[in-house]
Structures are given as C-alpha cells and as structure tokens.
Design a protein around this motif. Structure first.
Motif, PDB file in Angstrom:
ATOM      1  N   GLY A  38      -6.896   5.820   0.321  1.00  0.00           N
ATOM      2  CA  GLY A  38      -7.778   4.895  -0.682  1.00  0.00           C
ATOM      3  C   GLY A  38      -6.849   3.954  -0.897  1.00  0.00           C
ATOM      4  N   PRO A  39      -7.384   3.029  -1.818  1.00  0.00           N
ATOM      5  CA  PRO A  39      -6.763   1.559  -2.073  1.00  0.00           C
ATOM      6  C   PRO A  39      -5.554   1.705  -3.111  1.00  0.00           C
ATOM      7  CG  PRO A  39      -8.719   1.945  -3.557  1.00  0.00           C
ATOM      8  CD  PRO A  39      -8.499   3.096  -2.617  1.00  0.00           C
ATOM      9  N   TRP A  40      -5.343   2.790  -3.871  1.00  0.00           N
ATOM     10  CA  TRP A  40      -4.327   3.038  -4.734  1.00  0.00           C
ATOM     11  C   TRP A  40      -3.199   3.572  -3.891  1.00  0.00           C
ATOM     12  CZ3 TRP A  40      -3.411   1.322  -9.770  1.00  0.00           C
ATOM     13  CH2 TRP A  40      -4.639   0.941 -10.283  1.00  0.00           C
ATOM     14  N   LEU A  41      -3.290   4.560  -2.933  1.00  0.00           N
ATOM     15  CA  LEU A  41      -2.106   5.019  -2.332  1.00  0.00           C
ATOM     16  C   LEU A  41      -1.728   4.079  -1.291  1.00  0.00           C
ATOM     17  CD1 LEU A  41      -3.254   8.681  -1.386  1.00  0.00           C
ATOM     18  CD2 LEU A  41      -1.894   7.660  -3.311  1.00  0.00           C
ATOM     19  N   THR A  42      -2.833   3.175  -0.535  1.00  0.00           N
ATOM     20  CA  THR A  42      -2.433   2.243   0.286  1.00  0.00           C
ATOM     21  C   THR A  42      -1.562   1.064  -0.078  1.00  0.00           C
ATOM     22  OG1 THR A  42      -4.315   2.823   1.754  1.00  0.00           O
ATOM     23  CG2 THR A  42      -3.357   0.794   2.126  1.00  0.00           C
ATOM     24  N   ALA A  43      -2.192   0.468  -1.353  1.00  0.00           N
ATOM     25  CA  ALA A  43      -1.396  -0.689  -2.087  1.00  0.00           C
ATOM     26  C   ALA A  43      -0.252  -0.133  -2.474  1.00  0.00           C
ATOM     27  CB  ALA A  43      -2.296  -0.893  -3.210  1.00  0.00           C
ATOM     28  N   PHE A  44       0.131   0.912  -3.008  1.00  0.00           N
ATOM     29  CA  PHE A  44       1.556   1.348  -3.394  1.00  0.00           C
ATOM     30  C   PHE A  44       2.239   1.544  -2.529  1.00  0.00           C
ATOM     31  CE2 PHE A  44      -0.164   1.270  -7.656  1.00  0.00           C
ATOM     32  CZ  PHE A  44       0.806   1.539  -8.518  1.00  0.00           C
ATOM     33  N   THR A  94      -7.220  -6.304  10.950  1.00  0.00           N
ATOM     34  CA  THR A  94      -6.239  -5.485  11.711  1.00  0.00           C
ATOM     35  C   THR A  94      -6.985  -4.070  11.455  1.00  0.00           C
ATOM     36  OG1 THR A  94      -4.472  -6.554  10.721  1.00  0.00           O
ATOM     37  CG2 THR A  94      -4.190  -4.155  11.220  1.00  0.00           C
ATOM     38  N   ARG A  95      -7.665  -3.633  10.444  1.00  0.00           N
ATOM     39  CA  ARG A  95      -8.354  -2.346  10.345  1.00  0.00           C
ATOM     40  C   ARG A  95      -9.290  -2.333  11.288  1.00  0.00           C
ATOM     41  NH1 ARG A  95     -10.806   1.566  10.614  1.00  0.00           N
ATOM     42  NH2 ARG A  95     -11.337   3.340   8.916  1.00  0.00           N
ATOM     43  N   ILE A  96     -10.305  -3.257  11.610  1.00  0.00           N
ATOM     44  CA  ILE A  96     -11.299  -3.259  12.424  1.00  0.00           C
ATOM     45  C   ILE A  96     -10.830  -3.406  13.903  1.00  0.00           C
ATOM     46  CG2 ILE A  96     -13.506  -4.436  13.274  1.00  0.00           C
ATOM     47  CD1 ILE A  96     -13.320  -5.705  10.320  1.00  0.00           C
ATOM     48  N   MET A  97     -10.145  -4.144  14.380  1.00  0.00           N
ATOM     49  CA  MET A  97      -9.688  -4.224  15.519  1.00  0.00           C
ATOM     50  C   MET A  97      -8.658  -3.155  16.157  1.00  0.00           C
ATOM     51  SD  MET A  97      -8.036  -7.503  17.907  1.00  0.00           S
ATOM     52  CE  MET A  97      -9.668  -8.333  17.829  1.00  0.00           C
ATOM     53  N   THR A  98      -7.801  -2.623  15.162  1.00  0.00           N
ATOM     54  CA  THR A  98      -6.836  -1.365  15.631  1.00  0.00           C
ATOM     55  C   THR A  98      -7.773  -0.161  15.922  1.00  0.00           C
ATOM     56  OG1 THR A  98      -6.504  -0.813  13.345  1.00  0.00           O
ATOM     57  CG2 THR A  98      -5.182  -2.241  14.844  1.00  0.00           C
ATOM     58  N   GLN A  99      -9.033  -0.196  14.901  1.00  0.00           N
ATOM     59  CA  GLN A  99      -9.675   1.251  15.192  1.00  0.00           C
ATOM     60  C   GLN A  99     -10.759   1.030  16.661  1.00  0.00           C
ATOM     61  OE1 GLN A  99     -12.504   1.966  12.194  1.00  0.00           O
ATOM     62  NE2 GLN A  99     -12.698   4.208  12.856  1.00  0.00           N
ATOM     63  N   ASP A 264      -9.373   3.159   4.308  1.00  0.00           N
ATOM     64  CA  ASP A 264     -10.513   4.001   4.703  1.00  0.00           C
ATOM     65  C   ASP A 264     -12.087   3.241   4.486  1.00  0.00           C
ATOM     66  OD1 ASP A 264     -10.468   3.681   1.592  1.00  0.00           O
ATOM     67  OD2 ASP A 264     -11.009   5.892   1.366  1.00  0.00           O
ATOM     68  N   ASN A 265     -12.036   2.227   3.706  1.00  0.00           N
ATOM     69  CA  ASN A 265     -13.118   1.410   3.796  1.00  0.00           C
ATOM     70  C   ASN A 265     -13.141  -0.169   3.205  1.00  0.00           C
ATOM     71  OD1 ASN A 265     -13.351   1.581   0.828  1.00  0.00           O
ATOM     72  ND2 ASN A 265     -14.092   3.839   1.100  1.00  0.00           N
ATOM     73  N   GLU A 266     -14.156  -0.859   3.069  1.00  0.00           N
ATOM     74  CA  GLU A 266     -14.062  -2.273   2.384  1.00  0.00           C
ATOM     75  C   GLU A 266     -13.858  -2.275   1.273  1.00  0.00           C
ATOM     76  OE1 GLU A 266     -14.791  -6.243   2.700  1.00  0.00           O
ATOM     77  OE2 GLU A 266     -14.985  -4.762   4.333  1.00  0.00           O
ATOM     78  N   ASP A 267     -14.239  -1.236   0.151  1.00  0.00           N
ATOM     79  CA  ASP A 267     -13.756  -1.479  -1.163  1.00  0.00           C
ATOM     80  C   ASP A 267     -12.292  -1.268  -1.490  1.00  0.00           C
ATOM     81  OD1 ASP A 267     -14.581  -1.424  -4.033  1.00  0.00           O
ATOM     82  OD2 ASP A 267     -14.016   0.517  -4.094  1.00  0.00           O
ATOM     83  N   SER A 268     -11.913  -0.311  -0.434  1.00  0.00           N
ATOM     84  CA  SER A 268     -10.308  -0.261  -0.452  1.00  0.00           C
ATOM     85  C   SER A 268      -9.536  -1.343  -0.306  1.00  0.00           C
ATOM     86  CB  SER A 268      -9.965   0.845   0.601  1.00  0.00           C
ATOM     87  OG  SER A 268     -10.519   2.114  -0.189  1.00  0.00           O
ATOM     88  N   ILE A 269      -9.959  -2.205   0.669  1.00  0.00           N
ATOM     89  CA  ILE A 269      -9.411  -3.616   1.060  1.00  0.00           C
ATOM     90  C   ILE A 269      -9.205  -4.474  -0.437  1.00  0.00           C
ATOM     91  CG2 ILE A 269      -9.356  -5.441   2.370  1.00  0.00           C
ATOM     92  CD1 ILE A 269     -10.332  -3.933   4.535  1.00  0.00           C
ATOM     93  N   LYS A 270     -10.522  -4.492  -0.914  1.00  0.00           N
ATOM     94  CA  LYS A 270     -10.516  -5.323  -2.134  1.00  0.00           C
ATOM     95  C   LYS A 270      -9.613  -5.124  -3.287  1.00  0.00           C
ATOM     96  CE  LYS A 270     -15.253  -6.766  -1.100  1.00  0.00           C
ATOM     97  NZ  LYS A 270     -16.998  -6.660  -1.459  1.00  0.00           N
ATOM     98  N   LYS A 271      -9.783  -3.692  -3.546  1.00  0.00           N
ATOM     99  CA  LYS A 271      -9.109  -3.335  -4.468  1.00  0.00           C
ATOM    100  C   LYS A 271      -7.457  -3.164  -4.245  1.00  0.00           C
ATOM    101  CE  LYS A 271     -12.579  -0.022  -6.568  1.00  0.00           C
ATOM    102  NZ  LYS A 271     -12.780   1.574  -6.712  1.00  0.00           N
ATOM    103  N   GLY A 272      -7.332  -2.819  -2.937  1.00  0.00           N
ATOM    104  CA  GLY A 272      -5.919  -2.814  -2.528  1.00  0.00           C
ATOM    105  C   GLY A 272      -5.104  -4.233  -2.649  1.00  0.00           C
TER     106      GLY A 272
END
Length: 510
Positions: A38-44, A94-99, A264-272
């Motif tokens: 999620g966004p918090w874990l990824t951002a931190f 990066t998320r889209i192309m690497t997947q 994991d998702n689009e919302d996570s990118i915005k928050k992250g």
C-alpha cells in the motif's frame, strides 16, 4: 535506559521479520511483496531507503559545514526532485511496464525491454559492485554515533547492525522490510524534529543561532561577511551539484526504483507521492538544516583530525541521554532500512539476472529464494569487512563513498531507464554507452580524480555530471544506432494503451 530502549527496538524488528515469513515463500513475495504494498508502506520504504546515516552524519555534516544554512536546499531538492517528481514521472509507468514485462529487478527490465541477456548481466554486475561502497558508508556513519552514545568498539557496531538486518530481511523479505521501514520512518520523523529543537535551544533558539552563524567567517572559503547564514552560501555551483546528485540520482538507483514495482494500485501512487514528499522534506530538509549550524560548534570540532563525519556527533554529544538514545535509534533506523533495501536489490539481481539461466539452468522459485537469502548473507558480510578496512584507511569521508556509488549507478542507469519508459526509439547501443560511460568516469575519478578538471575532481560533482551527460548520450546514440524491432516495441508499449474500467469517483465521465 538507552540500552533497554535499543534492545526493545531490536526485538520489534526481528519479530516483524518472522511474522512476515509466510509471505516470502516465492520470488514475487520475497522481492516485491506480491506487488500488493500500500501507499504508506511504499512511501516510507522509499523514504527510509533514501535517507540513512550517509545523509544524517556524512552529507549533513560536510555540506552544512561547507555551505552553511544554504545546505537546506539539498533537502528541498530531495523532496521536490528526488521524491515528488520521481513518483510523478516514474511511478505509474514503472509499475505498468515492469508488470507487463514480468520483471522484478532493474537488470531484468533492461533485458526484457531490449531482449538482451548480455545487457541484463552487465547491469546486474554494475549493481553488485557499486552498491558495496554505499553499504560500507552506512556502517561508518552509524559507528560514530554508537561510539558517542555507548562507547562501543567500531567493529562491534558493524557486526551488530549486520546480523540484525540479515535476520529480519532473510526471514520476511520485502514485506518485513517495508513494515519495519514504516516503523523506522516514524522514528526518523519524530527524531529529527526533536533533535533540531534541542540543538538550536542549546544555542539560544533559532534566531540567536542564525545570528551567530551570520557572524562566523572563514577566509579560506569566502571573504563575504555572513556568508554561512546566506540564501545560497559560499559556493552555489557546488551546492547545485549536491542537489543534482542526491535528488536526481534516485531516479537511477535500483533499490529506489524497485519500490515502484511493488505498488498495488493507482490510489497508492497518488497517496504515496504526497507521503514520500512530506517525509523527504522533514527528514532530509531537517538533516541539512541541522548540519548548516555545524560551525557554531567549531570550538569543539577538529576537521583536520577527525573529518567531516565528526561534526554531527559533536553537535549532539551534550544532549539529554534520552535524546541521544533517540538519535542513535534514528540513525540506526535510517541505516538498517537502507541496508535492507540495498541487500535485497543486490542479492535478487544476482540471483534472477546472473545466476538463473546463465550459471544454473534450472532454478525453481524455492531455489531462487534460497539463493537470494544466501547472497544476502554474503553481501552483508563483504560490505561489513570493507567498512572496517575503509575505516582504517585513508578514505574516511562518508560523502565520497556515497558519491562514487550513486554517481556510477545513476550515471549508468538513470537515462536509459527513463527513456525506455517513455521513448520508443531508445536503442540497446545507447544503453550500453550509458553503462560504460557512467562506470568508467566514476572509476577514473576514484583512481585519478586529481587529473580531472577542477570542477569534476569531487566525486559529488563528477557523479552529477555523469547523470546529466547520460540524458544527452542516450538520445544522441539512439538516433545513430540500429533501431529496435518495431513489433517488440509496439508490444512493449501496448501496456500503456490497455483500457481499464474505473468508477466515476476515480475518473469523471464526459
């Protein structure tokens, strides 16, 4: 009390490692957390991998001393360029192309993007070699603070940090690292704020400290009165190089970019994006801001005898014991989070991109995870040994070690990775040229830097030059070399054109 706090902290880290063990049974889970972070874990995770003892002890001390309060610009650059723009420009693509390419590492991305196994192997070797000096620098900065707080031998500090990091990374993989990064990030945010307040209060408060800084002069640096309390400091051009290296450099560092793979998702990118930018502004901005007042303690600091790395520990040595304990845990948190990120990036790269299919033809998921865990131990051991050797040799400044590492990695990878995400005409030859140029110029700077032009003799300036040069080299070489296969490119970029149906609260209809 300090020791009890430290022991409790260690227990929490190790417990999380074992709790996350069930999620680290295959390569996808161990290296990327199942691409469901999620966004918090990824951002931190992004922020704590970004900032370590290298920044807090090495860079903040050295550049605060050289540039005064203007060193804060480096922290602002880290937030705006190294975090905000990195997430905006690199995150989604990066998320889209690497997947789409089913790549878990940066070398694997290059290999799949250009259908080149040799390019993948070269990238993995570069990562393994140049992450080692960066890792060694993490131990160095930490040892100075441990020595100040607990009077523990330097070798003991290294062994302790290496063992603890190895335990929770080997046990829980990326997910354990991400959860621990979140805890470590909270400590860093609270710690840097408390330390700044305490240090400035010891000099009469912010205005008194700033006034005192304005009355300090150093004829060897500048004859301008109050230069260390000025907006751009005594050497704006060198300061710009520091901003470029420490900010733009993250765009090409495998352990940083790999964080985007796991979102994991689009919302996570915005928050992250928002969370990581705020984190960088507080932590990095705070570190450089604190370092900018280092000259107020010049009566206690002997740069010639103890080096720049002694500045921050000297500023903190007279704080309350509980604050010193917080400082130690802060820097330990920063260093262990970065170390865990580095060893996962390096060991997974060697396993997936070099050993698998090249040295060992048949490697199941289980064997790959086992190999990654073994390499984590080897990588940590090598870097720890080098850290001890480095401490006893002539190379004593943390900033120089990190400059060489960041310069080579980002100088090699930043431009080809960025262009590969956006530009269909990027060629394999351009990638090779960038790899070779970035590595060679930093190695030459290490062994014969005194023969470089004055501006490029510093590893910091040379690293910044390597990154910017790569942004020119890749498109120029691409225009004059063999074009990539059209069908391959169209298939690669098709991932961006895929249609996804979303709710109206996510995207407005016509």
């Amino acid at each position: 009390m300090k020791l009890l706090i430290l022991i409790a902290y260690f227990i929490v880290l190790i417990t999380i490692g074992f709790v996350c063990r069930q999620k680290a049974t295959d390569v996808n889970g161990f290296v990327l957390g199942g691409r469901s972070v999620g966004p918090w874990l990824t951002a931190f995770a992004y922020g704590t991998s970004y900032f370590s003892a290298v920044v807090f002890v090495g860079y903040a001390g050295q550049f605060g001393w050289r540039f005064g309060i203007a060193a804060t610009w480096a922290g602002i650059g880290n937030a705006l360029i190294g975090s905000l723009l990195a997430w905006v420009i690199l995150g989604r693509r990066t998320r889209i192309m690497t997947q789409h390419l089913d790549s878990a590492t940066m070398p694997q991305f290059f290999g799949e993007r250009f259908q080149s196994n040799s390019l993948k192997i070269a990238a993995s070797i570069i990562i393994f070699i140049f992450l080692i000096p960066y890792t060694a620098s993490l131990y160095n900065g930490l040892s100075r603070l441990f020595g100040m707080a607990f009077h523990i031998d330097y070798s003991v500090c290294i062994v302790l940090m290496a063992i603890l990091t190895a335990i929770y990374v080997i046990a829980g993989g990326y997910m354990a690292t991400a959860i621990n990064d979140f805890i470590q990030g909270i400590i860093m945010l609270a710690g840097i704020a408390a330390i700044i307040i305490a240090v400035l209060n010891s000099k009469g408060g912010f205005m008194a400290a700033l006034d005192g800084l304005g009355h300090i002069s150093d004829p060897a640096v500048s004859s301008t009165p109050g230069i260390f309390g000025s907006f751009f400091g005594p050497d704006p051009l060198s300061l710009l190089s520091v901003v470029i290296l420490t900010s733009l450099g993250t765009w090409g560092l495998p352990q940083m970019v790999q964080k985007f793979y796991a979102i994991d998702n689009e919302d996570s990118i915005k928050k992250g994006t928002i969370i990581s930018t705020f984190f960088a502004l507080v932590v990095s901005g705070g570190c450089y801001f604190l370092g900018g007042f280092g000259r107020l303690f010049s009566d206690k600091i002997d740069i010639a005898a103890n080096g720049y790395d002694s500045i921050i520990p000297t500023m903190l040595e007279n704080l309350h014991p509980l604050l010193i304990a917080l400082v130690v845990i802060l820097v330990l948190s920063a260093s262990m989070s970065t170390l865990s990120s580095l060893v996962i990036a390096s060991s997974s790269t060697l396993t997936i991109d070099l050993i698998k299919d090249n040295i060992v033809k048949e490697m199941s998921d289980k064997k790959q995870v086992f190999c990654i865990r073994v390499l984590i131990v080897i990588f940590i051991a090598i870097s720890a040994i080098i850290a001890i050797i480095q401490y006893k040799s002539a190379v004593t400044f943390i900033a120089q070690l990190m400059g060489i590492s960041w310069g080579a990695l980002a100088g090699s990878f930043l431009a080809p990775f960025l262009y590969s995400l956006y530009w269909k005409k990027t060629t394999k030859a351009a990638c090779w040229t960038s790899f070779i140029f970035g590595c060679i110029i930093m190695v030459l700077n290490l062994v014969a830097g005194s023969h470089f032009p004055t501006l490029l003799q510093s590893p910091i300036n040379c690293g910044a030059f390597a990154m910017l040069a790569g942004l020119i080299i890749v498109p120029v070489v691409s225009l004059f070399t063999k074009k990539p296969d059209t069908a391959l490119i169209e298939n690669t970029f098709a991932c961006y054109d895929k249609t996804n149906t979303v709710t109206q609260k996510t995207a407005l209809g016509k």
